[in-house]
Enzyme design. Structure first.
Site, PDB file in Angstrom:
ATOM      1  N   ASP A 131      83.822  19.909  -1.328  1.00 48.05           N
ATOM      2  CA  ASP A 131      82.547  20.542  -1.641  1.00 48.05           C
ATOM      3  C   ASP A 131      81.786  19.647  -2.608  1.00 48.05           C
ATOM      4  OD1 ASP A 131      82.952  22.860  -0.090  1.00 48.05           O
ATOM      5  OD2 ASP A 131      84.044  23.842  -1.716  1.00 48.05           O
ATOM      6  N   ASP A 149      79.614  24.782   5.182  1.00 45.67           N
ATOM      7  CA  ASP A 149      79.352  26.123   4.656  1.00 45.67           C
ATOM      8  C   ASP A 149      77.923  26.545   4.963  1.00 45.67           C
ATOM      9  OD1 ASP A 149      81.942  26.103   3.543  1.00 45.67           O
ATOM     10  OD2 ASP A 149      81.204  25.338   1.621  1.00 45.67           O
TER      11      ASP A 149
END
Length: 177
Positions: A131, A149
């Site tokens: 991330d 995401d």
């Protein structure tokens, strides 16, 4: 043109194949962008390094997530992979029922699938999801996330929006005896 977008796609029609092809192409490009961006972050940042882009609002921060969103089920990567596999199989098996012939729902489903693939690749090859998109809103620091995401969230939003705005598909009339 707008009227044609509202029309439902006929299963097996050339229009359905075109919509599916475009949806797959967009999803494929997002998957490539997701994996490329993660590779760039891994090779350009140290773990937990953060570089401000818009001071006090947006930064690029390299973190590894061993769970799902907000680190739920942290340490259960194999469970998350199994869930992802089941969801993928079910979405593909019931694609036509899920889309109900709505072009935007094909795109929504393919975006969700792209995101699932992107994060599953990370779990398999990297051992954790990479991330790096890091937002702060005043005193609230939103959990760091990635392009996969985003694809999942946009796909879910598009699907829900379509579900709320479109009337339920009418069942096909049976021929008179």
């Amino acid at each position: 043109m707008i009227h044609r977008l509202r029309d439902r796609l006929t299963p097996g029609s050339s229009r359905e194949r075109i919509v599916l092809g475009i949806s797959l192409a967009v999803a494929g490009m997002l998957l490539i962008l997701d994996q490329w961006s993660k590779l760039v972050v891994e090779t350009s940042f140290h773990l937990h390094e953060s570089r401000p882009v818009i001071d006090g609002f947006f930064a690029l921060t390299y973190v590894r997530n061993f769970g799902a969103a907000w680190s739920i089920l942290e340490g259960y990567g194999s469970v998350l992979l199994a869930i992802a596999g089941i969801v993928l199989v079910l979405m593909l098996a019931f694609l036509r029922q899920l889309t109900e012939g709505c072009a935007e729902r094909y795109l929504a489903i393919m975006l969700i699938i792209s995101g699932i693939f992107g994060n599953s690749i990370d779990r398999i090859w990297r051992g954790a999801v990479v991330d790096f998109l890091d937002f702060t809103f005043g005193s609230y620091h939103y959990p760091v996330f990635n392009i996969a995401d985003c694809a999942i969230c946009v796909g879910v939003f598009l699907y829900l929006l379509s579900s709320f705005l479109r009337k339920k598909a009418e069942p096909a009339a049976e021929p008179a005896a």
